[in-house]
Design a protein around this motif. Structure first.
Motif, PDB file in Angstrom:
ATOM      1  N   ARG A 146       0.852  -1.194   0.000  1.00  0.00           N
ATOM      2  CA  ARG A 146       0.000   0.000   0.000  1.00  0.00           C
ATOM      3  C   ARG A 146       0.893   1.252   0.000  1.00  0.00           C
ATOM      4  O   ARG A 146       1.808   1.364   0.814  1.00  0.00           O
ATOM      5  CB  ARG A 146      -0.886   0.026   1.252  1.00  0.00           C
ATOM      6  N   CYS A 172      -7.864   3.125  -3.379  1.00  0.00           N
ATOM      7  CA  CYS A 172      -8.287   1.755  -3.646  1.00  0.00           C
ATOM      8  C   CYS A 172      -9.800   1.803  -3.880  1.00  0.00           C
ATOM      9  O   CYS A 172     -10.582   1.948  -2.950  1.00  0.00           O
ATOM     10  CB  CYS A 172      -7.946   0.844  -2.465  1.00  0.00           C
ATOM     11  N   LEU A 173     -10.186   1.695  -5.140  1.00  0.00           N
ATOM     12  CA  LEU A 173     -11.568   2.003  -5.520  1.00  0.00           C
ATOM     13  C   LEU A 173     -12.540   0.859  -5.266  1.00  0.00           C
ATOM     14  O   LEU A 173     -13.759   1.038  -5.368  1.00  0.00           O
ATOM     15  CB  LEU A 173     -11.616   2.418  -6.996  1.00  0.00           C
ATOM     16  N   SER A 174     -12.037  -0.304  -4.932  1.00  0.00           N
ATOM     17  CA  SER A 174     -12.956  -1.406  -4.639  1.00  0.00           C
ATOM     18  C   SER A 174     -13.229  -1.513  -3.136  1.00  0.00           C
ATOM     19  O   SER A 174     -13.978  -2.381  -2.701  1.00  0.00           O
ATOM     20  CB  SER A 174     -12.388  -2.723  -5.176  1.00  0.00           C
ATOM     21  N   CYS A 180      -4.425   1.299  -8.196  1.00  0.00           N
ATOM     22  CA  CYS A 180      -4.426   0.183  -7.243  1.00  0.00           C
ATOM     23  C   CYS A 180      -4.463  -1.157  -7.974  1.00  0.00           C
ATOM     24  O   CYS A 180      -5.270  -1.365  -8.887  1.00  0.00           O
ATOM     25  CB  CYS A 180      -5.623   0.294  -6.307  1.00  0.00           C
ATOM     26  N   CYS A 222      -4.577  -4.078  -5.973  1.00  0.00           N
ATOM     27  CA  CYS A 222      -4.935  -5.070  -4.962  1.00  0.00           C
ATOM     28  C   CYS A 222      -5.776  -6.154  -5.655  1.00  0.00           C
ATOM     29  O   CYS A 222      -6.247  -5.961  -6.785  1.00  0.00           O
ATOM     30  CB  CYS A 222      -5.701  -4.418  -3.813  1.00  0.00           C
ATOM     31  N   CYS A 244      -9.295  -4.830  -6.968  1.00  0.00           N
ATOM     32  CA  CYS A 244      -9.210  -3.846  -8.057  1.00  0.00           C
ATOM     33  C   CYS A 244      -8.688  -4.526  -9.323  1.00  0.00           C
ATOM     34  O   CYS A 244      -9.200  -4.291 -10.427  1.00  0.00           O
ATOM     35  CB  CYS A 244      -8.294  -2.688  -7.665  1.00  0.00           C
TER      36      CYS A 244
HETATM   37 ZN   LIG Z   1      -7.673  -1.758  -4.613  1.00  0.00          ZN
END
Ligand SMILES: [Zn+2]
Ligand SMILES: [Zn+2]
Length: 596
Positions: free
Chosen positions: A213, A224-226, A262, A264, A267
């Motif tokens: 991160r 982090c859009l999710s 992001c 992750c 995402c």
């Molecule tokens: Zn994310």
């Protein structure tokens, strides 16, 4: 008296009046009142008669009328805010339209009568005491609903912005029709969820890059859009902001101005499924727009399709209150979007393949019913550098229109406070193209050159053509942020350009205004020559450097580089640096000392 037209005055006495509704006449904020005053002013200049502005029901004054707004009686129900109708015959002249349309219609009528609004400080207004308005039946609508550039002439002169029919520029007061403004303009993630505030306690709010991160203080990360907590936070922050900043049309929910999206697990999965990082982004912005629509039904939530999010997604579609601004920042600006063969300008999709801009434009055009374009019309690293985009302006505007684009922002060099590199001309052409990409642009170009530069126009035309021809012959591709190293800027060409400026200057040597315009444009060649001499050949002439900056300032010009003030650029060249931006602390974004 002309039997076929509508005659305005005889022996400097008005034969007609300008009529508007009484409620507009008594309302200083009414754009219809402004339209009437503008018409009175310019018709007065043309005919030398004082044409009265009266309420529609006022029995005084000439009965024969130019009627504006509701006084015209025209049915304008099909007009947009910017659209207008003009009907003129030998008995009456009527102009009606939307919120800004009546004022635009008045300027349109004046242009039909021979006026030209080239720059805020250069207008062509004929003198014709016997002027009569010929029969006209016209209905006009702009091709793009949002039109903006940020050359200094628009930002500093809102009246001129209205004349050039820009409705997204700067701050245009209500009496000039107002404009479509952004509550937050762009790159807003870090304003909404600052890494310096949330990074320490909530690293999971921020982008995961290479398994870690990124929570850097100063904001070199994305969201982090999710993460549903991030969504809830952005909704609340946006709600607070809109409540405390009423009166806007658009609100940008958009990525910060760097990469690092992001990756992750969540995402990444969405972006791979969607074939683009616009997948997570658009789903996120849709959710914000849906949550806030009940309280802010008139706000359009805007986001970017920019760098990593540029390719269109496969499945998600923008909600009706979401706008996507597709950015052409990687593009080459000496070839039209559909005719550049420089493959290196593509952006990477999540699967590692590359997508070029014209593909992205076409794909978004198929799926997005509210797409705006953020385009670039200058060199941001060296504002004076000749930017050879003269032959692509019309074609690119047409490609936008053909691909369902609804708004355009042409980013320019507003920060340099004025025109160099023929920016007054470029701004004028952009204004014509954003109203109608299929207008007769060559005629507009010629009219501008002949009036603004007078007898110097011929040599300057030759210069602009030589610039574009050489760019083609030497196989150049031109970016928005290049150092002046292109083939068309090599010393043999600079000498030829200079010779053309000598010819232009000679042609207007008795005309100080036009001579100054020629010499201001020559600063482009002087800058490139100085830069190349100092940086490439190590031929260092402090006196020449100081003289250039003295002349630059004497023309009222400010920044040379988007990112730092002119004193910093000056110091950089004296110290042998390509750009003053090299003094910046790239990590914190901290600017060098500002001398004002
Ligand atoms: Zn994310
Ligand atoms: Zn190219």
């Amino acid at each position: 008296m002309d039997q076929n037209g509508f005659t305005l005055a005889e022996n400097r006495t008005a034969l007609v009046s300008i009529r508007i509704p009484a409620e507009d006449l008594s309302n200083p904020a009414s754009p219809v009142l402004t339209a009437a005053k503008e018409l009175r002013y310019y018709l007065g200049r043309i005919t030398a008669a004082s044409i009265p502005v009266l309420a529609a029901d006022d029995p005084e004054g000439p009965a024969k009328a130019i009627s504006l707004g509701a006084a015209s009686g025209l049915d304008v129900s099909s007009c947009s805010e910017d659209g207008f109708i003009i009907e003129a015959d030998s008995d009456s002249v009527k102009i009606g339209g939307g919120k800004r349309g009546v004022l635009y219609g008045v300027y349109d009528l004046l242009e039909r009568l021979g006026c030209r609004f080239f720059t805020p400080l250069c207008e062509k207004v004929p003198t014709d005491p016997g002027l009569s308005i010929p029969p006209i039946r016209a209905k006009e609508e702009p091709v793009f609903e949002f039109r903006r550039h940020n050359y200094a002439d628009i930002e500093q002169y809102p009246r001129f912005a209205a004349k050039r029919r820009f409705n997204g520029a700067g701050r245009i007061p209500e009496r000039l029709g107002g404009n479509l403004t952004y509550a937050m303009h762009v790159h807003t993630f870090d304003q909404l969820v600052p890494a310096r505030v949330y990074g320490k306690d909530h690293p999971e709010y921020f982008a995961e890059v290479n398994g870690k991160r990124v929570t850097t203080d100063g904001g070199r990360t994305q969201l982090c859009l999710s993460n549903p907590d991030v969504l809830a936070l952005v909704i609340e922050k946006t709600r607070e902001f809109l409540r405390s900043h009423p009166g806007h049309r658009l609100m940008s929910i958009s990525q910060n101005d760097w990469g690092g999206n992001c990756t992750c697990e969540n995402c990444k999965r969405i972006d791979e499924e969607e074939g683009s990082s616009s997948g997570t982004l658009l789903r996120f912005v849709n959710a914000v727009a849906e949550a806030l629509e009940p309280e802010f039904p008139d706000i359009v939530f805007d986001t970017l399709a920019y760098t990593y999010s540029r390719p269109a997604p496969k499945y998600v579609r923008n909600r009706k209150n979401v706008c996507v601004r597709l950015c052409s920042i990687e593009c080459c600006f000496c070839h039209p979007f559909d005719a550049c063969d420089d493959e290196s300008r593509g952006v990477m999709r999540p699967d590692g393949t590359r997508s070029n801009f014209i593909t992205d434009l076409r794909e978004w055009g198929k799926i997005c019913d509210r797409m705006y374009i953020w385009d670039y019309t200058t060199c941001f690293a060296h504002y004076p550098t000749p930017h050879p985009n003269w032959r692509i302006l019309a074609r690119n505007a047409q490609l936008m229109a053909e691909n369902n684009v609804k708004g355009v922002f042409e980013q320019a060099n507003g920060a340099s406070r004025g025109g160099v590199d023929f920016n007054e001309l470029r701004a004028y052409l952009v204004s014509k193209l954003l109203w109608d990409p299929y207008c007769d642009i060559e005629t507009h170009r010629r009219e501008f050159m002949e009036y603004f530069y007078g007898p110097a126009a011929e040599a300057l035309d030759e210069y602009l053509n030589l610039l574009c021809d050489t760019c083609g012959e030497r196989g150049d591709h031109v970016g928005f942020n290049d150092n002046p190293l292109h083939g068309f800027l090599e010393e043999d060409m600079l000498d030829r350009y200079n010779a053309l400026f000598d010819r232009a200057a000679e042609a207007v040597k008795g005309d100080p205004v036009r001579l100054a315009r020629v010499e201001k444009n020559r600063l482009s060649i002087r800058w490139v020559a100085l830069k190349r001499k100092t940086m490439l050949r190590g031929e260092y002439d402090a006196e020449e450097i100081n003289r250039f900056f003295g002349d630059w300032k004497a023309f009222g010009l400010s920044r040379i580089d988007e990112w730092c003030n002119v004193e910093t650029t000056h110091r950089a060249l004296l110290e042998g640096k390509w750009r003053g931006v090299e003094y910046f602390d790239h990590w914190t974004g901290e600017a060098p000392e500002d001398l004002g």
